[in-house]
Design a protein around this motif. Structure first.
Motif, PDB file in Angstrom:
ATOM      1  N   LEU A  66     -13.137   3.911  -8.081  1.00 44.52           N
ATOM      2  CA  LEU A  66     -12.503   4.858  -9.003  1.00 44.52           C
ATOM      3  C   LEU A  66     -12.740   4.427 -10.443  1.00 44.52           C
ATOM      4  CD1 LEU A  66      -9.196   5.675  -7.165  1.00 44.52           C
ATOM      5  CD2 LEU A  66     -11.377   6.838  -7.105  1.00 44.52           C
TER       6      LEU A  66
ATOM      7  N   ALA B 168     -10.813  10.298  -5.846  1.00 41.45           N
ATOM      8  CA  ALA B 168      -9.519   9.991  -5.237  1.00 41.45           C
ATOM      9  C   ALA B 168      -9.287  10.873  -4.023  1.00 41.45           C
ATOM     10  CB  ALA B 168      -8.410  10.207  -6.257  1.00 41.45           C
TER      11      ALA B 168
ATOM     12  N   THR C 284     -11.339   9.549  -1.274  1.00 41.91           N
ATOM     13  CA  THR C 284     -10.787   8.331  -0.682  1.00 41.91           C
ATOM     14  C   THR C 284      -9.669   8.667   0.299  1.00 41.91           C
ATOM     15  OG1 THR C 284     -11.271   7.265  -2.775  1.00 41.91           O
ATOM     16  CG2 THR C 284      -9.836   6.088  -1.273  1.00 41.91           C
ATOM     17  N   ILE C 285      -8.773   9.593  -0.154  1.00 36.77           N
ATOM     18  CA  ILE C 285      -7.664   9.973   0.731  1.00 36.77           C
ATOM     19  C   ILE C 285      -8.221  10.627   1.990  1.00 36.77           C
ATOM     20  CG2 ILE C 285      -5.653  11.450   0.934  1.00 36.77           C
ATOM     21  CD1 ILE C 285      -5.266  11.068  -2.094  1.00 36.77           C
TER      22      ILE C 285
ATOM     23  N   LEU D 203      -9.554  -1.282   6.943  1.00 38.88           N
ATOM     24  CA  LEU D 203      -9.962  -0.195   6.064  1.00 38.88           C
ATOM     25  C   LEU D 203     -11.475  -0.106   5.958  1.00 38.88           C
ATOM     26  CD1 LEU D 203      -7.453  -0.537   3.106  1.00 38.88           C
ATOM     27  CD2 LEU D 203      -7.671   1.390   4.623  1.00 38.88           C
TER      28      LEU D 203
ATOM     29  N   LEU E  41     -13.074  11.625 -11.246  1.00 43.99           N
ATOM     30  CA  LEU E  41     -12.022  10.708 -10.771  1.00 43.99           C
ATOM     31  C   LEU E  41     -11.176  11.391  -9.693  1.00 43.99           C
ATOM     32  CD1 LEU E  41     -11.061   7.912 -11.506  1.00 43.99           C
ATOM     33  CD2 LEU E  41      -9.466   8.906 -13.102  1.00 43.99           C
ATOM     34  N   LEU E  42     -10.809  12.653  -9.957  1.00 42.38           N
ATOM     35  CA  LEU E  42      -9.993  13.371  -8.979  1.00 42.38           C
ATOM     36  C   LEU E  42     -10.770  13.587  -7.686  1.00 42.38           C
ATOM     37  CD1 LEU E  42      -8.203  15.994 -11.218  1.00 42.38           C
ATOM     38  CD2 LEU E  42      -7.207  14.021 -10.110  1.00 42.38           C
TER      39      LEU E  42
ATOM     40  N   ARG F  38      -8.911   7.809  10.745  1.00 45.16           N
ATOM     41  CA  ARG F  38      -7.941   7.731  11.841  1.00 45.16           C
ATOM     42  C   ARG F  38      -8.403   8.535  13.039  1.00 45.16           C
ATOM     43  NH1 ARG F  38      -1.998   8.459   9.237  1.00 45.16           N
ATOM     44  NH2 ARG F  38      -2.066   6.630   7.902  1.00 45.16           N
TER      45      ARG F  38
END
Lengths: 302, 215, 649
Positions: B18, B102, B105-106, B125, B98-99, B113
């Motif tokens: 980031l 992010a 990443t989320i 991770l 950046l958004l 999972r």
């Protein structure tokens, strides 16, 4: 009767201790720069002097010019009264009080911006525009931080939600909240309280035309806001609930002092950012809080 | 124990992603990439090993030196030679990238999972970190105009692939990883030369100007 | 007992339609009496336990007339009556016979008709009749919007409204006919949640009523219609008429089963409307357009609450759903009150200065202190600031969302972004209204028109004072309004009405009272202190600049510049800049206009393209018979080829 006493005591703490913080920051800055600097109690002297002084009112200004700072000051003190003080708990707590706190800060902002616009000065218009615009991102970051505390503890009330867990989440949250603290209180790198160029100011330029008691209310309110954010930051990050009452009180005071010194050091070492970079930094603060939230979420799921 | 430390390191690497997306100055971008390289170099040592394997230590050292020192050093030299400090007008500006990063990443954490992983990797991770790094690399490659930023994007992309490689550290020989490292080094050399040529030919490093060569 | 009151209200409004042309005093008395009676009926249902229902023997279009007033409809009826009555009083001074000899009588008639048709929309309980009164309501609103039909942009706004409204009605036609076909009757008997086969009809409800409510991509008609209508009409359109769309969505999501995705879609639409609506509002220079876009935001807040309630219903977590629903329903009232107040205030400014552009106003507080104060109160309320009503309802919605997040269920993934977007929308609403009230009322007058403004009379001030009273009342004593909200929530979902007054709401109310007292006391104290210390008037200091000039002040576009930069991707502002040149620049210019992006960048070009294609295709129809025969032959051959190729087994 006890309640009234508690409220008065609490009010006294906020009223009397808040102006100490800007003094400490200035002392730290002077110390880093190798100067003697103004006394720590300088703001108290300033406030006392301003309180006795007369007021010069712009011919354009309405009574709102004086009412605005008064409302903002009440709103900030009201927000402070909702904030628990470590082992002291809080005078008043109910579900959702944290939202009231956030919106009281917004009320204060509205009134300051209103009073700034009263004078018809382009400088003050500029400051007000910046203040309300950057608040959009700061608000997103604060609500995210509050949501992350809320997820951690499963509560929406300040007293119970400020019992954080240590770990990666706390670090992220601390970084995020510290950035928000700098932005909301108009410190470097968002704004430079000591600059002499009005074009680059946010908060200071909004209060250019204020004088006398209203200016005292604004300055005092600003110091209360700084203390409020420092207390919030410390309680959101340090698990004070696990300590005994005196230790927790000591830790709270030490933490607030550490944050204040931190602000002073940041101001000594960093330069003010160009305004076009401010959204980037605030977005970073928002993302830090968001990741803290996700860590809290995952931590709770295990 | 070491699983927690590993996750911390991967988390830091994701944070550096980031940082790379948000920085407009090339030196800080290069610093982020080099720090990420060092972090990645430490990771093989943190993975659980039954026996001491000198090859693992060797690769760790090679990665740290290569990704952390040599390549960033070369990039810095290229930067100085080309006399650029800043990415001026990116295609995707900093807040959106950046958004995006992010969000990516989320999404990577959520996606990982759902993947069928070995039980020993389920808690780490590694996979989300790998996906997030690759995504970051792509955003940099797509969104930046200067050749040096694009090289950094390529390096971060490669770091993502390296993280995937760590999943296989037991079963495959480390030669694979060494091969990748070699590839990258060669790539960086080639790019360094090209950057130099571009600079001399166009007096600028803006890859947009290359579009005039499309015929 | 609500029956006779409603009958009286009906009779009064119908008589108002008849006598409105000639007798303006009688019309006013009848409208006020009628709306008061309607308000009384709504209160009786809200505070009592039983719904009011009336199945008559009359039939209309082969369907028996069936009226019903339950908690949900009574909630909306109460709002309608308050704004309908206040607007009638306001219109008498705002749109007087003297200045508008032709349109003032027409306005009175259509006003009564609009209030009546909306009242009927809220009470009829038959699909066919609903469509009839819905259409009637749309047409009344059209004639009110185009009262000042000499102006071209007013007519354009009216036609756009009518077209959009009918596009929505089309979806409603489909909805009611399908409903009637599946249930076998046009009658709406009440809750039918067990009929799972009806759940897909919800999408038609959302589309049809969403247009009327002004949900984000469907809001295209709203800004121009609200800006160009006379202000009392804008007030009822924004305060009540768009709530009819919300009413429809609330009504049928309560009666019919909803698909599992409904909550997600509604909360998503709501959050998007809130954020983008207020982004558009902040960038406006026309203060009535600003208010109109802000309505899109508030509809978004209501939908976020409703969406959370729907999620709670599907996932069986009722507790936080109740809070969110209560917030949404209370926001219907809150928004109705403060938005009508703000539009009345805007009308008063327009009346006094003749311009809607904030960059031409300024300094009006001196000549219009009442309007300034009331507009400021409305601004505080609409920004969701304590201790006023906007905060109470938004707080309830937030509480619902926070509880949904802490429950960590699947719905948390919808509530989390919604809460963050709502926070940003709240901060931007604050910014928008700091801008609006500052540009209009503070600083120095920017034009002659602004310098020579005049305060409105008692006829316009009284309705504003009344609505301001509602705003303050909901803010300071939310518990008084809770029984009504609880009743409405109970009609929406049986079992959700049992909630006692939540303790936090009591606490919030008392904090608000304390806050209000302290604010007044502190302001008075500081005022006195400043006077005892000595108060001197001087020129604005402005860093020592000696000859300040009114046009040096920040204007609305510069105030909003930072945020509209962030939203450039959707706002797409059109700029015209002529920079100053040379050492002694003669002239410089900067014009900025924020278009209605969805309309002008998406729907406009698409319709233009359709028109182009249609014009091309139209050349086929040239009137020559020989070619028509050729078409027929070609068509037959094509059909034959199709059958030969596709029909072979």
């Amino acid at each position: 009767m006890n309640l009234i006493l508690a409220v008065i005591l609490r009010l006294a703490v906020w009223l009397l201790l808040a102006p100490l913080l800007p003094g400490i920051i200035n002392k730290v800055k002077a110390w880093v720069a190798g100067r003697r600097g103004p006394p720590v109690l300088q703001l108290y002297y300033d406030l006392a002097k301003l309180w006795r002084k007369g007021v010069v009112l712009s011919t354009l200004a309405s009574p709102g010019f004086i009412a605005g700072p008064a409302v903002a000051w009440v709103a900030l003190l009201g927000a402070a009264m909702l904030m628990p003080l470590g082992p002291g708990g809080t005078a008043l707590s109910f579900r959702g009080d944290v939202l009231l706190l956030i919106y009281l800060l917004a009320l204060a902002r509205f009134c300051t911006a209103w009073a700034a616009m009263e004078t018809g000065s382009a400088f003050e218009g500029m400051g007000a525009a910046r203040e309300v615009s950057y608040a959009v991102l700061a608000e997103a970051a604060i609500v995210t931080a509050v949501l992350s505390l809320s997820v951690q503890t499963g509560s929406v009330s300040l007293v119970t939600m400020l019992s954080p867990s240590a770990g990666a989440g706390a670090v992220l949250l601390a970084a995020g909240l510290f950035t928000v603290l700098l932005a909301e209180n108009c410190r470097v790198p968002f704004d430079d309280p000591n600059t002499h160029l009005e074009l680059t100011m946010i908060h200071e330029v909004m209060v250019l035309d204020h004088s006398g008691p209203p200016l005292a209310a604004i300055l005092h309110g600003a110091s209360v806001k700084l203390l409020l954010f420092a207390v919030l930051l410390i309680q959101a990050v340090l698990p004070l609930g696990a300590l005994s009452a005196p230790a927790a009180a000591g830790a709270l005071v030490a933490g607030v002092l550490a944050v204040t010194v931190g602000v002073g050091l940041v101001e000594s070492w960093l330069a003010r950012l160009a305004f076009r970079r401010v959204p980037l930094l605030l977005t970073t603060a928002f993302l830090l809080c968001l990741f803290a939230l996700l860590v809290a979420w995952k931590g709770g799921a295990k | 124990m070491s699983g927690g430390t590993l996750n911390l390191f991967i988390g830091l690497a994701m944070g550096l992603n980031l940082l790379a997306l948000g920085s407009s100055r090339l030196p800080s971008l290069i610093r982020a990439v080099s720090l990420q390289g060092v972090l990645l170099g430490v990771m093989p040592l943190l993975l659980e090993h039954d026996t001491f394997d000198w090859r693992v230590v060797l690769v760790a050292l090679a990665t740290m030196v290569g990704k952390g020192l040599v390549i960033p050093g070369l990039l810095r030299r290229a930067m100085r030679a080309a006399n650029v400090e800043r990415e001026m007008a990116p295609f995707i500006s900093y807040v959106p990238s950046l958004l995006l990063g992010a969000g990516g990443t989320i999404a990577a954490v959520a996606l990982a999972r759902g993947l069928p992983l070995l039980p020993e990797h389920a808690g780490t991770l590694l996979v989300p970190g790998a996906i997030a790094s690759m995504l970051t690399g792509f955003i940099l490659l797509i969104g930046r105009a200067k050749a040096i930023s694009q090289v950094c994007g390529y390096l971060i992309l490669e770091n993502g692939i390296y993280l995937f490689g760590l999943l296989l550290i037991h079963s495959t020989p480390l030669l694979v990883e060494s091969g990748i490292l070699l590839d990258v080094t060669v790539g960086v050399f080639v790019i360094g030369i090209i950057v130099d040529r571009i600079q001399r030919a166009f007096d600028s490093l803006d890859t947009r100007k290359l579009t005039t060569l499309r015929e | 007992m609500p029956g006779p009151l409603l009958l009286f209200a009906f009779a009064a409004l119908v008589t108002g339609i008849v006598v409105g042309v000639r007798m303006s005093r009688l019309w006013l008395a009848l409208t006020v009496a009628g709306t008061t009676a309607g308000f009384g009926a709504a209160l009786m249902v809200l505070l009592g336990a039983a719904d009011w229902e009336w199945r008559s023997g009359f039939s209309l279009g082969d369907e028996l007339v069936h009226l019903r007033l339950d908690g949900v409809s009574a909630l909306f009826l109460a709002l309608l009556c308050v704004v309908g009555g206040a607007g009638a009083v306001y219109a008498r001074e705002y749109w007087p016979e003297k200045h508008y000899p032709a349109s003032a009588p027409r306005g009175r008639v259509w006003w009564s008709a609009l209030v009546l048709s909306m009242g009927l929309v809220l009470t009829v309980s038959n699909g066919l009749h609903f469509l009839i009164v819905w259409e009637l309501f749309a047409i009344c609103a059209f004639f009110l919007i185009t009262l000042d039909r000499q102006r071209r942009e007013v007519r354009a706004a009216g036609w756009l409204y009518l077209a959009a409204s009918h596009a929505g009605t089309m979806a409603l036609f489909a909805f009611f006919s399908l409903l009637a076909a599946r249930t076998g009757s046009w009658d709406l008997p009440g809750p039918m949640r067990e009929r799972a086969d009806l759940s897909s009809l919800f999408w038609l409800v959302l589309a049809g009523f969403g247009v009327k409510a002004g949900v984000f991509p469907l809001h295209i008609w709203l800004p121009s219609a609200h800006a160009n209508a006379p202000s009392h009409v804008s007030a009822i359109m924004s305060g009540v008429a768009i709530k009819m769309g919300i009413y429809g969505i609330v009504r049928f999501s309560g009666w019919l089963p909803v698909p599992a995705a409904a909550g997600w879609v509604v909360i998503g639409l709501g959050a998007t409307s809130a954020l983008l609506g207020i982004a558009f509002a902040f960038a406006q220079n026309d203060f009535k357009r600003l208010l109109a876009y802000c309505s899109v935001e508030n509809i978004g807040i209501i939908l976020v609450g409703l969406g959370a309630a729907l999620l709670a219903l599907t996932h069986g977590d009722a507790v936080w759903g109740r809070l969110a629903l209560a917030g949404a329903l209370l926001h219907v009232w809150s928004h109705g009150a403060f938005k009508a107040l703000l539009f009345f205030g805007a009308g008063s400014v327009l009346h006094a200065t003749g311009t809607r552009e904030m960059s031409r106003l300024g300094g009006l507080w001196r000549t219009m202190p009442w309007t300034a104060g009331l507009f400021a109160l409305g601004s505080l309320a609409v920004s969701g600031l304590p201790p006023l009503n906007g905060f109470v309802s938004e707080w309830l919605v937030y509480l619902g969302l926070f509880d949904a997040v802490t429950s960590k269920g699947p719905s948390a993934w919808a509530a989390l972004p919604a809460a963050i977007m709502l926070a940003m929308a709240g901060a931007m609403a604050m910014a928008s209204f700091a801008k609006a009230s500052a540009m209009i009322f503070l600083g120095a007058p920017r034009t002659q028109a602004a310098a020579h403004a005049h305060e409105c009379g008692m006829g316009m001030r009284a309705p504003m004072l009344m609505l301001a009273g509602v705003c303050v009342g909901i803010g300071l004593a939310p518990i008084l309004f809770w029984p009504a909200i609880r009743r409405a929530a109970g009609s929406w979902c049986p079992g959700w009405g049992a909630e006692e007054t939540p303790a936090p709401l009591v606490a919030l109310g008392s904090v608000h009272v304390a806050l209000a007292v302290l604010i007044l006391a502190a302001a008075a104290w500081l005022w006195r202190k400043a006077h005892t210390n000595g108060l001197r008037r001087g020129m604005t200091w402005d860093c020592g600049y000696a000859t300040p000039y009114a046009r040096m002040q920040y204007v609305s576009a510069s105030f909003a510049g930072i945020v509209s930069g962030w939203f450039r991707w959707i706002l797409q502002p059109e700029r015209k800049i002529r920079r100053p040149r040379g050492h002694f620049p003669e002239e410089a210019l900067r014009l900025e206009r924020v278009p209605e992006t969805v309309l002008e960048r998406i729907i406009g070009p698409v319709s233009a393209a359709i028109m182009r294609v249609s014009t091309t295709v139209r050349q086929l129809q040239h009137g020559r018979l020989q070619f028509y025969i050729l078409y027929v032959v070609a068509g037959l051959i094509a059909l034959g080829v199709l059958v030969l190729l596709g029909g072979a087994p």
